[in-house]
Design a protein around this motif. Structure first.
Motif, PDB file in Angstrom:
ATOM      1  N   THR A  53      38.580  33.416  38.711  1.00 24.15           N
ATOM      2  CA  THR A  53      39.949  32.986  38.986  1.00 24.15           C
ATOM      3  C   THR A  53      40.658  32.583  37.698  1.00 24.15           C
ATOM      4  N   GLY A  54      40.001  31.803  36.899  1.00 21.89           N
ATOM      5  CA  GLY A  54      40.620  31.309  35.664  1.00 21.89           C
ATOM      6  C   GLY A  54      40.906  32.388  34.638  1.00 21.89           C
ATOM      7  N   THR A  55      39.986  33.327  34.488  1.00 19.71           N
ATOM      8  CA  THR A  55      40.177  34.343  33.457  1.00 19.71           C
ATOM      9  C   THR A  55      41.179  35.417  33.860  1.00 19.71           C
ATOM     10  N   LEU A  56      41.343  35.656  35.132  1.00 19.43           N
ATOM     11  CA  LEU A  56      42.236  36.720  35.584  1.00 19.43           C
ATOM     12  C   LEU A  56      43.649  36.245  35.932  1.00 19.43           C
ATOM     13  N   MET A  57      43.875  34.943  36.000  1.00 18.74           N
ATOM     14  CA  MET A  57      45.150  34.405  36.487  1.00 18.74           C
ATOM     15  C   MET A  57      46.350  34.865  35.662  1.00 18.74           C
ATOM     16  N   LEU A  58      46.271  34.763  34.368  1.00 15.08           N
ATOM     17  CA  LEU A  58      47.415  35.125  33.528  1.00 15.08           C
ATOM     18  C   LEU A  58      47.745  36.610  33.645  1.00 15.08           C
ATOM     19  N   GLY A  59      46.726  37.452  33.623  1.00 16.32           N
ATOM     20  CA  GLY A  59      46.952  38.890  33.759  1.00 16.32           C
ATOM     21  C   GLY A  59      47.496  39.275  35.114  1.00 16.32           C
ATOM     22  N   GLY A  98      28.175  37.692  43.873  1.00 15.66           N
ATOM     23  CA  GLY A  98      29.088  38.779  43.528  1.00 15.66           C
ATOM     24  C   GLY A  98      30.323  38.796  44.409  1.00 15.66           C
ATOM     25  N   ALA A  99      30.134  38.527  45.690  1.00 11.99           N
ATOM     26  CA  ALA A  99      31.277  38.479  46.601  1.00 11.99           C
ATOM     27  C   ALA A  99      32.182  37.301  46.275  1.00 11.99           C
ATOM     28  N   ARG A 100      31.618  36.208  45.810  1.00  7.46           N
ATOM     29  CA  ARG A 100      32.435  35.056  45.398  1.00  7.46           C
ATOM     30  C   ARG A 100      33.274  35.401  44.170  1.00  7.46           C
ATOM     31  N   VAL A 101      32.724  36.193  43.260  1.00  4.48           N
ATOM     32  CA  VAL A 101      33.511  36.643  42.098  1.00  4.48           C
ATOM     33  C   VAL A 101      34.680  37.503  42.582  1.00  4.48           C
ATOM     34  N   THR A 135      43.144  35.232  42.722  1.00  8.50           N
ATOM     35  CA  THR A 135      43.932  35.332  41.500  1.00  8.50           C
ATOM     36  C   THR A 135      45.191  36.149  41.719  1.00  8.50           C
ATOM     37  N   LEU A 136      45.114  37.179  42.521  1.00  8.24           N
ATOM     38  CA  LEU A 136      46.309  37.969  42.817  1.00  8.24           C
ATOM     39  C   LEU A 136      47.263  37.201  43.731  1.00  8.24           C
ATOM     40  N   LEU A 137      46.716  36.452  44.666  1.00  5.21           N
ATOM     41  CA  LEU A 137      47.551  35.747  45.635  1.00  5.21           C
ATOM     42  C   LEU A 137      48.412  34.652  45.023  1.00  5.21           C
ATOM     43  N   MET A 138      47.833  33.852  44.175  1.00  2.00           N
ATOM     44  CA  MET A 138      48.526  32.643  43.729  1.00  2.00           C
ATOM     45  C   MET A 138      49.769  32.925  42.875  1.00  2.00           C
ATOM     46  N   PRO A 139      49.652  33.524  41.700  1.00  2.00           N
ATOM     47  CA  PRO A 139      50.870  33.688  40.889  1.00  2.00           C
ATOM     48  C   PRO A 139      51.846  34.711  41.464  1.00  2.00           C
ATOM     49  N   LEU A 168      22.256  27.558  44.070  1.00  2.00           N
ATOM     50  CA  LEU A 168      23.467  27.334  44.862  1.00  2.00           C
ATOM     51  C   LEU A 168      24.673  26.990  43.988  1.00  2.00           C
ATOM     52  N   GLU A 169      24.415  26.437  42.826  1.00  2.00           N
ATOM     53  CA  GLU A 169      25.519  26.146  41.898  1.00  2.00           C
ATOM     54  C   GLU A 169      26.275  27.423  41.540  1.00  2.00           C
ATOM     55  N   TRP A 170      25.561  28.545  41.472  1.00  2.00           N
ATOM     56  CA  TRP A 170      26.211  29.818  41.150  1.00  2.00           C
ATOM     57  C   TRP A 170      27.181  30.264  42.231  1.00  2.00           C
ATOM     58  N   VAL A 171      26.891  29.923  43.462  1.00  2.00           N
ATOM     59  CA  VAL A 171      27.783  30.306  44.565  1.00  2.00           C
ATOM     60  C   VAL A 171      29.156  29.646  44.373  1.00  2.00           C
ATOM     61  N   ILE A 172      29.149  28.404  43.962  1.00  2.00           N
ATOM     62  CA  ILE A 172      30.404  27.689  43.728  1.00  2.00           C
ATOM     63  C   ILE A 172      31.004  28.071  42.379  1.00  2.00           C
ATOM     64  N   SER A 173      30.179  28.136  41.354  1.00  2.00           N
ATOM     65  CA  SER A 173      30.666  28.373  39.995  1.00  2.00           C
ATOM     66  C   SER A 173      31.150  29.793  39.758  1.00  2.00           C
ATOM     67  N   ALA A 174      30.679  30.768  40.489  1.00  2.00           N
ATOM     68  CA  ALA A 174      31.081  32.162  40.265  1.00  2.00           C
ATOM     69  C   ALA A 174      32.563  32.376  40.543  1.00  2.00           C
TER      70      ALA A 174
END
Length: 151
Positions: free
Chosen positions: A72-78, A117-120, A127-131, A61-67
């Motif tokens: 989000t973090g890696t794609l935010m800047l791009g 996978g859906a959480r990713v 990531t697209l929505l925020m910035p 279940l940790e993967w559901v939250i952690s995915a």
């Protein structure tokens, strides 16, 4: 009382949009941010039920939250940079569609790997929505009203 422009006027990179266009932009960004935040908070509440329904261990279940977080973090800047060449509005709509479609897959996910996978994918939509959403509001609201729109 000053008269607001009814047609977009370009001044550098800032567009002074009509009041109706600004309201639509603010509504779209607000709905997107609300959905992203609601998803983050509600997942922790539903965690035990998800574990029971999918026969998942606590470690799995940790993967559901952690995915969600690494995508989000890696794609935010791009994602913030893509708003300029592809258009802020187009990316905001793409983020809303991706987040909504991924949320539907999350709701219907029978095995745990599909949910992860859906959480990713949800993280990618968020990531697209925020910035892009913040950038869109900055560009459609004139300077005196910008603080009220971005909060």
């Amino acid at each position: 009382m000053s008269q607001e422009p009814q047609t977009p006027q370009v001044s550098g990179t800032v567009v002074a949009a009509s009041p109706a266009a600004r309201r639509w932009a603010l509504s779209a960004v607000a709905v997107g941010v609300f959905c992203v935040q609601l998803d983050s908070f509600s997942l922790n509440l539903a965690r035990s039920r998800i574990g029971r329904d999918l026969y998942a261990t606590e470690d799995a279940l940790e993967w559901v939250i952690s995915a969600y977080l690494p995508s989000t973090g890696t794609l935010m800047l791009g994602a913030g940079r893509l708003g300029h060449p592809f258009g802020r509005r187009r990316l905001l709509v793409a983020g809303l569609v991706l987040f909504g479609a991924a949320s539907l897959v999350c709701a219907l996910a029978p095995p745990l790997p599909v949910l992860v996978g859906a959480r990713v994918a949800q993280g990618g939509g968020a990531t697209l929505l925020m910035p892009v959403g913040l950038s869109l509001l900055t560009n459609v609201y004139p300077s005196p009203l910008r603080g009220r729109a971005t909060g």
